[in-house]
Design an enzyme around this catalytic site. Structure first.
Site, PDB file in Angstrom:
ATOM      1  N   ARG A  95       0.821  -1.220   0.000  1.00 28.13           N
ATOM      2  CA  ARG A  95       0.000   0.000   0.000  1.00 28.13           C
ATOM      3  C   ARG A  95       0.855   1.271   0.000  1.00 28.13           C
ATOM      4  O   ARG A  95       0.473   2.280  -0.599  1.00 28.13           O
ATOM      5  CB  ARG A  95      -0.926  -0.013   1.220  1.00 28.13           C
ATOM      6  CG  ARG A  95      -1.927   1.122   1.237  1.00 28.13           C
ATOM      7  CD  ARG A  95      -3.026   0.855   2.240  1.00 28.13           C
ATOM      8  NE  ARG A  95      -4.063   1.879   2.199  1.00 28.13           N
ATOM      9  CZ  ARG A  95      -4.335   2.675   3.232  1.00 28.13           C
ATOM     10  NH1 ARG A  95      -3.655   2.568   4.358  1.00 28.13           N
ATOM     11  NH2 ARG A  95      -5.292   3.587   3.126  1.00 28.13           N
ATOM     12  N   HIS A 147       0.315   4.505  -2.420  1.00 28.50           N
ATOM     13  CA  HIS A 147       0.074   5.879  -1.950  1.00 28.50           C
ATOM     14  C   HIS A 147       1.211   6.825  -2.330  1.00 28.50           C
ATOM     15  O   HIS A 147       1.006   8.025  -2.421  1.00 28.50           O
ATOM     16  CB  HIS A 147      -0.184   5.892  -0.441  1.00 28.50           C
ATOM     17  CG  HIS A 147      -1.568   5.460  -0.081  1.00 28.50           C
ATOM     18  ND1 HIS A 147      -2.246   5.903   1.032  1.00 28.50           N
ATOM     19  CD2 HIS A 147      -2.427   4.618  -0.705  1.00 28.50           C
ATOM     20  CE1 HIS A 147      -3.450   5.348   1.078  1.00 28.50           C
ATOM     21  NE2 HIS A 147      -3.582   4.561   0.044  1.00 28.50           N
ATOM     22  N   ASP A 163       7.857   8.827  -6.196  1.00 27.52           N
ATOM     23  CA  ASP A 163       9.088   9.589  -5.959  1.00 27.52           C
ATOM     24  C   ASP A 163       9.547   9.534  -4.509  1.00 27.52           C
ATOM     25  O   ASP A 163      10.361  10.361  -4.083  1.00 27.52           O
ATOM     26  CB  ASP A 163       8.883  11.053  -6.374  1.00 27.52           C
ATOM     27  CG  ASP A 163       7.789  11.724  -5.557  1.00 27.52           C
ATOM     28  OD1 ASP A 163       7.180  11.047  -4.695  1.00 27.52           O
ATOM     29  OD2 ASP A 163       7.540  12.923  -5.761  1.00 27.52           O
ATOM     30  N   SER A 207       8.083  10.415  -1.948  1.00 31.83           N
ATOM     31  CA  SER A 207       7.663  11.569  -1.136  1.00 31.83           C
ATOM     32  C   SER A 207       6.906  11.142   0.117  1.00 31.83           C
ATOM     33  O   SER A 207       6.990  11.802   1.152  1.00 31.83           O
ATOM     34  CB  SER A 207       6.818  12.537  -1.966  1.00 31.83           C
ATOM     35  OG  SER A 207       5.743  11.856  -2.573  1.00 31.83           O
ATOM     36  N   ASN A 213      -3.746   8.857   4.608  1.00 30.62           N
ATOM     37  CA  ASN A 213      -2.579   8.210   5.230  1.00 30.62           C
ATOM     38  C   ASN A 213      -2.589   8.212   6.753  1.00 30.62           C
ATOM     39  O   ASN A 213      -2.097   7.269   7.377  1.00 30.62           O
ATOM     40  CB  ASN A 213      -1.291   8.916   4.758  1.00 30.62           C
ATOM     41  CG  ASN A 213      -1.087   8.803   3.257  1.00 30.62           C
ATOM     42  OD1 ASN A 213      -1.548   7.856   2.628  1.00 30.62           O
ATOM     43  ND2 ASN A 213      -0.394   9.777   2.681  1.00 30.62           N
ATOM     44  N   HIS A 224      -6.575  -5.908  -2.141  1.00 30.31           N
ATOM     45  CA  HIS A 224      -7.343  -6.076  -0.907  1.00 30.31           C
ATOM     46  C   HIS A 224      -7.609  -7.555  -0.607  1.00 30.31           C
ATOM     47  O   HIS A 224      -8.452  -7.872   0.218  1.00 30.31           O
ATOM     48  CB  HIS A 224      -8.637  -5.265  -0.963  1.00 30.31           C
ATOM     49  CG  HIS A 224      -8.404  -3.778  -0.967  1.00 30.31           C
ATOM     50  ND1 HIS A 224      -9.407  -2.855  -1.126  1.00 30.31           N
ATOM     51  CD2 HIS A 224      -7.256  -3.048  -0.813  1.00 30.31           C
ATOM     52  CE1 HIS A 224      -8.900  -1.633  -1.082  1.00 30.31           C
ATOM     53  NE2 HIS A 224      -7.585  -1.717  -0.900  1.00 30.31           N
TER      54      HIS A 224
HETATM   55  C1  HEM Z   1      -9.441   1.229  -5.806  1.00 30.62           C
HETATM   56  C2  HEM Z   1      -9.332   2.182  -4.927  1.00 30.62           C
HETATM   57  C3  HEM Z   1      -8.849   1.915  -3.536  1.00 30.62           C
HETATM   58  C4  HEM Z   1      -9.462   2.333  -2.394  1.00 30.62           C
HETATM   59  C5  HEM Z   1     -10.735   3.149  -2.284  1.00 30.62           C
HETATM   60  C6  HEM Z   1      -8.677   1.842  -1.291  1.00 30.62           C
HETATM   61  C7  HEM Z   1      -8.962   2.064   0.043  1.00 30.62           C
HETATM   62  C8  HEM Z   1      -8.350   1.433   1.095  1.00 30.62           C
HETATM   63  C9  HEM Z   1      -8.705   1.601   2.469  1.00 30.62           C
HETATM   64  C10 HEM Z   1      -9.777   2.551   2.996  1.00 30.62           C
HETATM   65  C11 HEM Z   1      -7.927   0.786   3.207  1.00 30.62           C
HETATM   66  C12 HEM Z   1      -7.955   0.609   4.719  1.00 30.62           C
HETATM   67  C13 HEM Z   1      -7.208   1.732   5.361  1.00 30.62           C
HETATM   68  C14 HEM Z   1      -7.455   1.833   6.846  1.00 30.62           C
HETATM   69  O1  HEM Z   1      -8.598   1.677   7.284  1.00 30.62           O
HETATM   70  O2  HEM Z   1      -6.484   2.102   7.581  1.00 30.62           O
HETATM   71  C15 HEM Z   1      -7.058   0.099   2.297  1.00 30.62           C
HETATM   72  C16 HEM Z   1      -6.108  -0.822   2.663  1.00 30.62           C
HETATM   73  C17 HEM Z   1      -5.231  -1.404   1.789  1.00 30.62           C
HETATM   74  N1  HEM Z   1      -5.091  -1.074   0.446  1.00 30.62           N
HETATM   75 FE1  HEM Z   1      -6.385  -0.043  -0.675  1.00 30.62          FE
HETATM   76  N2  HEM Z   1      -7.625   1.128  -1.769  1.00 30.62           N
HETATM   77  C18 HEM Z   1      -7.675   1.160  -3.135  1.00 30.62           C
HETATM   78  C19 HEM Z   1      -6.747   0.628  -3.996  1.00 30.62           C
HETATM   79  C20 HEM Z   1      -5.606  -0.024  -3.606  1.00 30.62           C
HETATM   80  C21 HEM Z   1      -4.492  -0.324  -4.472  1.00 30.62           C
HETATM   81  C22 HEM Z   1      -4.385   0.096  -5.936  1.00 30.62           C
HETATM   82  C23 HEM Z   1      -3.578  -0.984  -3.713  1.00 30.62           C
HETATM   83  C24 HEM Z   1      -2.211  -1.518  -4.082  1.00 30.62           C
HETATM   84  C25 HEM Z   1      -1.720  -1.550  -5.299  1.00 30.62           C
HETATM   85  C26 HEM Z   1      -4.136  -1.102  -2.376  1.00 30.62           C
HETATM   86  C27 HEM Z   1      -3.557  -1.780  -1.342  1.00 30.62           C
HETATM   87  C28 HEM Z   1      -4.086  -1.844  -0.065  1.00 30.62           C
HETATM   88  C29 HEM Z   1      -3.575  -2.737   0.969  1.00 30.62           C
HETATM   89  C30 HEM Z   1      -2.517  -3.801   0.768  1.00 30.62           C
HETATM   90  C31 HEM Z   1      -4.285  -2.443   2.135  1.00 30.62           C
HETATM   91  C32 HEM Z   1      -4.064  -3.052   3.529  1.00 30.62           C
HETATM   92  C33 HEM Z   1      -2.916  -2.305   4.194  1.00 30.62           C
HETATM   93  C34 HEM Z   1      -2.522  -2.798   5.584  1.00 30.62           C
HETATM   94  O3  HEM Z   1      -3.053  -3.787   6.079  1.00 30.62           O
HETATM   95  O4  HEM Z   1      -1.630  -2.144   6.168  1.00 30.62           O
HETATM   96  N3  HEM Z   1      -5.353  -0.481  -2.342  1.00 30.62           N
HETATM   97  N4  HEM Z   1      -7.322   0.528   1.014  1.00 30.62           N
END
Ligand code: HEM
Ligand SMILES: *[C@@H]1O[C@H](CO)[C@@H](O)[C@H](O)[C@H]1NC(C)=O
Ligand SMILES: *[C@@H]1O[C@H](CO)[C@@H](O)[C@H](O)[C@H]1NC(C)=O
Length: 323
Positions: free
Chosen positions: A62, A66, A78, A80, A98, A196
């Protein structure tokens, strides 16, 4: 005749020059001479971090996302996101998408210091993020990471808040448009959402969905409500797995969950909710190989978003601060 072939040659030279100027200049062998031990060094540091805490793989993946999704014309991948705030700079770490959510900075510091031991001052933090993201997807697809990114000297709180990173409340159209704005297709968006399949989300990211939405499996909603109270406050940071079946394995269960309305985030369920992306979700749920190869291709495209190259930026010594 002579002037015709002359013209052809001029055109060819121009096309080559144009290509050189517009291409991002990332390449898979960028450090092969200057840091031949780079890949095993990063890989073993990622492996050891993930064996201490399984979730770290998700967190590193993630971080790269970001880092890349910040600003439309500049400030892509980059490094950042890694910059700490200083008295004169508020960076990206506390920006909305973040704050209290991105993690893994100590692991990146550790990887960077291992890399500095084998080839000091050579490898950018932005590239370390890209390699660590690949190595974090344990058991999932692999790909050849393109390298040669340089590190920004600055970071922007306001740009990280500017709405490039989609919030979990996004509609399908929002998701499509935000990815499109950084050059990624709808297919890339659906494939990358498969990230996810690992990792966790905080109650605050899915509360409204589990209490108020109708396109959610009732027993799943009830189960999630047990550890996520309906009103904001002390339970805000309670965690739940994004993939309820196999939360630490990189597989296609994320898509299978969507078919039975068990997506955790509102945005997750949007890609299977009667719209144009339903058929692709079905394909990925049935065909893990297609998912894996589309995911790998989309990760490479994401890593290409507006890097600093050549003499732009710098190679940071410490990922947390500009040199
Ligand atoms: C499609 C749009 C996306 C949305 C709206 C989104 C949103 C989110 C949200 C809200 C969380 C939970 C954050 C929290 O509650 O602390 C999350 C977790 C995560 N996202 Fe996404 N995300 C998206 C796309 C992506 C992409 C493109 C990737 C990687 C290439 C990604 C990888 C992850 C991972 C691996 C987690 C879990 C992180 C952890 O357990 O530390 N997400 N995402
Ligand atoms: C980040 O989160 C902390 C802890 O919840 C909070 O005190 C702070 O105000 C937040 N920062 C921003 C910029 O929202
Ligand atoms: C659910 O919707 C109601 C009515 O709009 C609202 O008052 C309530 O705060 C919402 N609950 C959650 C947890 O979002």
């Amino acid at each position: 005749m002579a002037s015709y072939s002359m013209n052809v040659m001029v055109v060819v030279v121009l096309i080559v020059l144009l290509y050189e100027c517009t291409s991002a200049q990332l390449s898979t062998n960028f450090y092969s001479k200057t840091c031949p031990k780079l890949f095993p060094t990063v890989n073993s540091a990622v492996q050891s971090a993930v064996s201490k805490e399984r979730r770290m793989g998700a967190s590193l993946l993630r971080l790269h996302f970001h880092d890349c999704f910040v600003n439309l014309n500049r400030e892509g991948c980059d490094g950042s996101i890694l910059l700490d705030d200083t008295s004169s700079l508020t960076g990206e770490k506390t920006a909305g998408p973040n704050n209290n959510s991105v993690r893994g900075f100590n692991v990146i510091d550790n990887i960077k210091s291992e890399v500095e031991k084998v080839c000091p001052g050579v490898v950018s933090c932005a590239d370390i993020l890209a390699i660590a993201a690949r190595d974090s997807v344990l058991g999932g697809p692999s790909w050849n990471v393109k390298l040669g990114r340089r590190d920004s000297k600055t970071a922007s709180f306001s740009k990280a808040n500017s709405g490039v990173i989609p919030p979990p409340t996004s509609t399908l159209n929002n998701l499509i448009n935000r990815f499109k704005a950084v050059g990624l297709s709808t297919k890339d968006m659906v494939a990358l959402s498969g990230s996810h399949t690992i990792g966790q989300a905080r109650c605050t990211s899915f509360r409204a969905r589990i209490y108020n939405e109708s396109n959610i499996d009732a027993s799943f909603a009830k189960q999630r409500q047990e550890s996520c109270p309906s009103t904001s406050g002390s339970g805000d940071n309670n965690l739940a797995p994004l993939d309820l079946q196999t939360p630490t394995a990189f597989d296609n269960n994320y898509y299978k969950n969507l078919l039975v309305k068990k997506g955790l985030l509102h945005s997750d369920q949007q890609i299977f909710n009667g719209g144009a992306t339903d058929s692709l979700v079905k394909t990925y749920s049935q065909n893990p190989k297609t998912f894996n190869s589309d995911f790998a291709a989309a990760m490479i495209k994401m890593g290409d978003i507006n890097p600093l190259t050549g003499s732009q930026g710098e190679i940071r010594k410490n990922c947390r601060k500009a040199n």
